[in-house]
Motif scaffolding. Structure first.
Motif, mmCIF file in Angstrom:
data_model
loop_
_atom_site.group_PDB
_atom_site.id
_atom_site.type_symbol
_atom_site.label_atom_id
_atom_site.label_comp_id
_atom_site.label_asym_id
_atom_site.label_seq_id
_atom_site.Cartn_x
_atom_site.Cartn_y
_atom_site.Cartn_z
ATOM 1 N N ALA A 92 87.321 33.613 19.094
ATOM 2 C CA ALA A 92 86.153 33.530 19.967
ATOM 3 C C ALA A 92 86.667 33.517 21.405
ATOM 4 N N ASP A 93 85.909 34.107 22.270
ATOM 5 C CA ASP A 93 86.286 34.103 23.678
ATOM 6 C C ASP A 93 86.359 32.645 24.142
ATOM 7 N N PRO A 94 87.549 32.173 24.545
ATOM 8 C CA PRO A 94 87.656 30.749 24.893
ATOM 9 C C PRO A 94 86.762 30.366 26.064
ATOM 10 N N HIS A 95 86.328 31.378 26.839
ATOM 11 C CA HIS A 95 85.477 31.044 27.981
ATOM 12 C C HIS A 95 84.005 30.964 27.586
ATOM 13 N N THR A 96 83.755 31.406 26.345
ATOM 14 C CA THR A 96 82.359 31.354 25.917
ATOM 15 C C THR A 96 81.974 29.907 25.669
ATOM 16 N N ARG A 97 81.094 29.421 26.464
ATOM 17 C CA ARG A 97 80.622 28.057 26.245
ATOM 18 C C ARG A 97 79.135 28.121 26.023
ATOM 19 N N LEU A 98 78.729 27.482 24.945
ATOM 20 C CA LEU A 98 77.301 27.484 24.696
ATOM 21 C C LEU A 98 76.716 26.262 25.372
ATOM 22 N N SER A 99 75.713 26.502 26.169
ATOM 23 C CA SER A 99 75.014 25.361 26.715
ATOM 24 C C SER A 99 73.766 25.220 25.859
ATOM 25 N N GLU B 130 70.403 27.429 26.082
ATOM 26 C CA GLU B 130 70.469 28.673 25.323
ATOM 27 C C GLU B 130 69.723 28.605 23.986
ATOM 28 N N PHE B 131 69.691 27.420 23.388
ATOM 29 C CA PHE B 131 69.020 27.290 22.083
ATOM 30 C C PHE B 131 67.956 26.195 22.138
ATOM 31 N N PRO B 132 66.997 26.327 23.044
ATOM 32 C CA PRO B 132 66.032 25.233 23.218
ATOM 33 C C PRO B 132 65.229 24.963 21.948
ATOM 34 N N TRP B 133 64.876 26.030 21.234
ATOM 35 C CA TRP B 133 64.030 25.873 20.040
ATOM 36 C C TRP B 133 64.790 25.115 18.955
ATOM 37 N N ALA B 134 66.027 25.560 18.701
ATOM 38 C CA ALA B 134 66.824 24.936 17.634
ATOM 39 C C ALA B 134 67.107 23.467 17.950
ATOM 40 N N VAL B 135 67.442 23.188 19.202
ATOM 41 C CA VAL B 135 67.787 21.814 19.582
ATOM 42 C C VAL B 135 66.589 20.879 19.386
ATOM 43 N N ILE C 17 69.181 23.074 10.482
ATOM 44 C CA ILE C 17 68.522 24.376 10.368
ATOM 45 C C ILE C 17 69.524 25.512 10.557
ATOM 46 N N ALA C 18 69.185 26.637 9.915
ATOM 47 C CA ALA C 18 70.033 27.824 10.045
ATOM 48 C C ALA C 18 69.221 28.929 10.713
ATOM 49 N N LEU C 19 69.837 29.632 11.651
ATOM 50 C CA LEU C 19 69.167 30.753 12.323
ATOM 51 C C LEU C 19 69.948 32.026 12.048
ATOM 52 N N HIS C 20 69.242 33.103 11.723
ATOM 53 C CA HIS C 20 69.919 34.383 11.494
ATOM 54 C C HIS C 20 69.355 35.408 12.461
ATOM 55 N N VAL C 21 70.242 36.107 13.127
ATOM 56 C CA VAL C 21 69.786 37.041 14.139
ATOM 57 C C VAL C 21 68.989 38.192 13.531
ATOM 58 N N SER C 22 69.295 38.516 12.268
ATOM 59 C CA SER C 22 68.654 39.688 11.672
ATOM 60 C C SER C 22 67.292 39.376 11.054
ATOM 61 N N GLU C 23 67.000 38.097 10.906
ATOM 62 C CA GLU C 23 65.731 37.759 10.264
ATOM 63 C C GLU C 23 64.632 37.552 11.291
ATOM 64 N N GLN D 116 64.314 32.962 22.633
ATOM 65 C CA GLN D 116 65.458 32.699 23.502
ATOM 66 C C GLN D 116 66.723 32.414 22.677
ATOM 67 N N ASP D 117 66.530 31.685 21.591
ATOM 68 C CA ASP D 117 67.651 31.350 20.708
ATOM 69 C C ASP D 117 68.247 32.620 20.115
ATOM 70 N N ARG D 118 67.363 33.529 19.714
ATOM 71 C CA ARG D 118 67.813 34.764 19.105
ATOM 72 C C ARG D 118 68.618 35.601 20.105
ATOM 73 N N GLU D 119 68.111 35.649 21.346
ATOM 74 C CA GLU D 119 68.838 36.397 22.386
ATOM 75 C C GLU D 119 70.220 35.803 22.602
ATOM 76 N N ALA D 120 70.280 34.462 22.581
ATOM 77 C CA ALA D 120 71.578 33.799 22.795
ATOM 78 C C ALA D 120 72.540 34.148 21.667
ATOM 79 N N LEU D 121 72.030 34.168 20.425
ATOM 80 C CA LEU D 121 72.883 34.538 19.285
ATOM 81 C C LEU D 121 73.459 35.927 19.499
ATOM 82 N N ALA D 122 72.572 36.859 19.840
ATOM 83 C CA ALA D 122 72.992 38.247 20.027
ATOM 84 C C ALA D 122 73.988 38.353 21.183
ATOM 85 N N ARG D 123 73.712 37.622 22.275
ATOM 86 C CA ARG D 123 74.578 37.697 23.446
ATOM 87 C C ARG D 123 76.000 37.245 23.122
ATOM 88 N N HIS D 124 76.114 36.246 22.242
ATOM 89 C CA HIS D 124 77.448 35.747 21.898
ATOM 90 C C HIS D 124 78.041 36.478 20.696
#
Ligand code: ADP
Length: 729
Positions: free
Chosen positions: A375-382, A386-391, A400-406, A414-422
């Motif tokens: 993983a990109d060591p600089h990738t930090r998830l806030s 980034e995941f307001p819904w899941a939190v 809970i589990a989130l899948h980008v394809s579902e 917003q959570d889905r976009e964050a998944l895709a972005r990372h």
């Protein structure tokens, strides 16, 4: 998991044409075998695999494609049967064959409501009851009617023969096809050399037994002769080692070999009428099949339960080790321990391509993380941004589990976009709750799609999260405690400074007076003789610089001592530290008229610790000693500070005074908070000294001096001690 998916989709994934050709070819082959196993003039075969084959095909194909399976079998049926019988009979028999398959497969589907497998006793009971017994039974009524009306055979003879042969076929063929499907799904790739060897020996034993029974029927003496029992050990072996599928395949082979021999007049049935002999053989095989398959399913279920139990025990072992590892672990070692246990969890679950991160309450930067992929060591998830819904959801849902394809639930865009972005395919969020409060989160991320993020895995993660949550809560509590202790320790330093104010003034007075008188002298020289000016001024300025340096050092030492900040660990030379303390208290000892002696061992190794805190301890002991010595009438008044290294204590420091000594029996008490015998004392100095020394892994104690006065001893671990990693336990 994989296998189950494959079995369920076997008939759904293949191209319709491929499926049709496969069904047609298999039906044809099965019908050829069936037709070969007949006693002409009887129309009905003693083993009729095509119907059972259709049943199996339907079971592994979604219902919307059933028409294709049935239609694909028709050409094979017509080609073979039109040679022997009229069109009406052929069409009628095809309809009854299809009806048997439909009743069998439909019934099983309806009752079991899951992809077809024979793994449990319930599934086996449904298969035997519906597919193997009920379907052949009901479909034989119209079949017998057709055959008896067009061929003039007796209705019940036909019915009997068809029921028996179809029951046997269903029992032998359907599980065999199920086995073939699982082979196609890759189950054989898990077989090792020994397993292959065992399967080959089993098969060779089966053929040898069949040959023995058909060629040497008389080898079994006595009456009635029943050479078929020699098959029992082999079938039992198949049942226990290769499951219901193994039993079915062995039965199919036994049935084809022995019935083939019987229909061709070879074998043990020549003594009876062939018809009777074959019926006996069929019934024997049916009874054996039902008993062994049920036993094998039972055994399967027991094994699965055992495996589940052993998995649970292993998980519990990991959990108990994990919770034991965190007990008593210093809080600054916890982040490393968290990372270690995240890795152990991933290893236990056999995860590949995952990144696990543990966040604390702030949810900004991971407290600990572990990853199997780059993983990109600089990738930090806030998390919060980034995941307001899941939190939010995880607070109430547990995990809970989130899948980008579902399809994501509303609000989770917003959570889905964050998944895709990372570049993540899915992420699992597990809350770290302790005492009803969410103190953090574990996030498991993977760039590859995973299907198993479901119960009971999430349940296990929740339990593991509870253990980590408690550790996290303790870490936070300890950090808060340390903060307040640091605060208090700072306060006592400030109060000690109050006491030292007089000595500070005294100490600064000297260099400042020196600076003043030097400056005055300089002014005189500047006013007077030109020639002397240069040499004398140089000397005066040098003196001023020296005095100014001394004053700066005094102020610097005091500022150091008053510094407030987080604990910093670094190698500390205890002798150097004692020397600094001695400088700080020099004036105090002069004012109190107590002589301060230092006896410093050159062999004392260094310690790892916080210099300011340790300085505070030694300062405290020295100030107490000076004060005690000053109020005593005993002369000379001395305080000795000694460091030494011996076998018992690698680092030992003690402060001895000639004061009145401790009140009898108060050796322990003096370290209690707020214990003081002084009018303006706070009673916190020694309590704080003890907590500092213990936090450094050392110990401190008080004793009565040899002749008089008090002694305070302190030992600390040397820096080069072997470091253990308690969290790995
Ligand atoms: P404080 O100095 O404010 O009383 P401390 O925790 O430093 O607080 O000391 C607690 C008590 O321990 C003192 O009040 C005194 O009774 C006793 N004590 C400490 N050092 C000595 C010493 N060198 N000689 C005799 N008594 C001592």
């Amino acid at each position: 998991m994989e296998r189950r998916d494959f079995s369920a989709q076997f008939g759904a994934r293949s191209h319709p044409l491929v499926l049709a050709v496969l069904v047609c070819a298999a039906y044809y082959a099965a019908a050829v075998v069936g037709l070969a196993l007949r006693f002409p003039p009887a129309t009905t075969s003693v083993l009729w695999p095509p119907n059972a084959l259709l049943t199996a095909m339907l079971l592994f194909t979604p219902t919307r494609r059933w028409w294709l399976v049935l239609l694909a079998a028709l050409p094979a049926h017509l080609v073979l049967e039109l040679r022997n019988w009229s069109t009406v009979v052929v069409a009628g028999l095809f309809a009854t064959n299809c009806s048997e398959a439909l009743v069998a497969a439909g019934g099983v589907r309806l009752l079991s409501r899951e992809p077809f497998r024979l793994g449990t006793v319930r599934q086996m009971a449904i298969f035997i009851g519906v597919a193997a017994l009920f379907a052949p039974l009901v479909s034989s009524f119209p079949d017998a009617a057709i055959v008896s009306s067009f061929h003039g055979e007796r209705y019940w003879d036909v019915w009997n023969r068809r029921v028996v042969s179809n029951v046997l076929s269903e029992l032998a063929v359907v599980p065999t096809v199920a086995g073939a499907v699982s082979v196609a799904a890759g189950s054989l790739s898990r077989w090792r050399g020994r397993r292959w060897m065992e399967a080959s020996v089993l098969f060779a034993g089966l053929v040898a037994t069949a040959l023995l029974v058909s060629r040497q029927p008389a080898f079994m003496p006595g009456n009635p002769r029943w050479p078929l029992v020699v098959f029992l050990p082999i079938l039992l072996w198949a049942a226990l080692r290769f499951g219901p599928e193994g039993v079915a395949l062995s039965l199919l082979a036994t049935a084809v070999l022995t019935l083939g021999a019987a229909t061709h007049g070879v074998g043990p049935f020549t003594e009876q009428s062939a018809d009777e002999g074959v019926l006996a053989l069929q019934i024997f095989l049916i009874v054996v099949a039902i008993s062994l398959m049920s036993a094998s399913a039972l055994d399967n279920e027991r094994r699965r339960a055992e495996r589940a139990l052993s998995e649970r025990l292993q998980f519990e072992e990991v959990l108990s080790r994990m919770s034991a590892a965190f007990v008593g672990l210093p809080c600054d070692e916890m982040p490393r321990a968290f990372a270690f246990w995240l890795e152990r969890l991933a290893g236990f679950f056999g995860w590949r391509d995952v990144r696990l991160a543990l966040y604390d309450e702030s949810q900004q930067v991971a407290l600990a993380h572990w990853s199997t992929f780059h993983a990109d060591p600089h990738t930090r998830l806030s998390l919060r941004t980034e995941f307001p819904w899941a939190v939010e959801r995880v607070k109430t849902e547990g995990a809970i589990a989130l899948h980008v394809s579902e399809d994501m639930p509303a609000g989770a865009e917003q959570d889905r976009e964050a998944l895709a972005r990372h570049g993540l395919a899915s992420a699992v969020f597990v809350p770290l709750k302790s005492g009803g409060h969410m103190g953090g989160l574990i996030v498991i991320m993977t760039p590859t799609r995973r299907t198993e993020w479901a119960e009971p895995l999430l349940g296990k993660l929740r339990i593991a999260a509870d253990v980590l949550a408690n550790a996290l809560a303790r870490m936070r509590a300890e950090a808060a405690l340390r903060e307040s202790r640091d605060e208090l320790s700072h306060l006592t330093r400030v109060s000690a400074m109050g006491e030292l104010a007089a000595s500070l003034a005294h100490e600064l007075n000297q260099p400042l007076t020196g600076i003043l008188s030097n400056a005055q002298a300089a002014r005189h020289i500047l006013d007077a003789n030109e020639r002397r000016r240069r040499v004398d001024l140089q000397e005066i300025v040098r003196d001023i610089v020296e005095d100014a340096k001394r004053a700066r050092d005094v102020v610097g030492r005091m500022r150091d001592l008053l510094r407030k900040g987080a604990t910093e660990r670094a190698p500390v030379d205890l002798n150097e530290l004692v020397t600094v303390v001695a400088k700080i208290v020099t004036s105090d000892s002069l004012i109190r008229q107590v002589s301060l002696e230092l006896d410093l061992s050159p062999h004392a190794p260094r310690v790892e610790g916080d210099r300011v805190q340790l300085q505070q301890v030694v300062l405290n002991l020295t100030l107490n000693a000076l004060e005690a010595a000053s109020i005593s009438d005993h002369h000379p008044r001395t305080v000795l500070v000694k460091t030494e290294a011996n076998d018992r204590y690698p680092i030992h420091l003690f402060v001895r005074d000639t004061g009145p000594g401790l009140i009898a029996g108060s050796e322990q008490q003096v370290f209690e908070p707020f214990y003081t015998t002084k009018k303006s004392g706070m009673g916190m100095g020694l309590a704080i000294a003890r907590s500092i020394v213990e936090a450094h892994g050392g110990s401190i104690w008080a004793a009565t001096g040899r002749d008089r006065g008090a002694e305070f001893h302190l030992t600390l671990p040397a820096i080069d001690r072997t470091v253990t990693q308690p969290w790995t336990s």
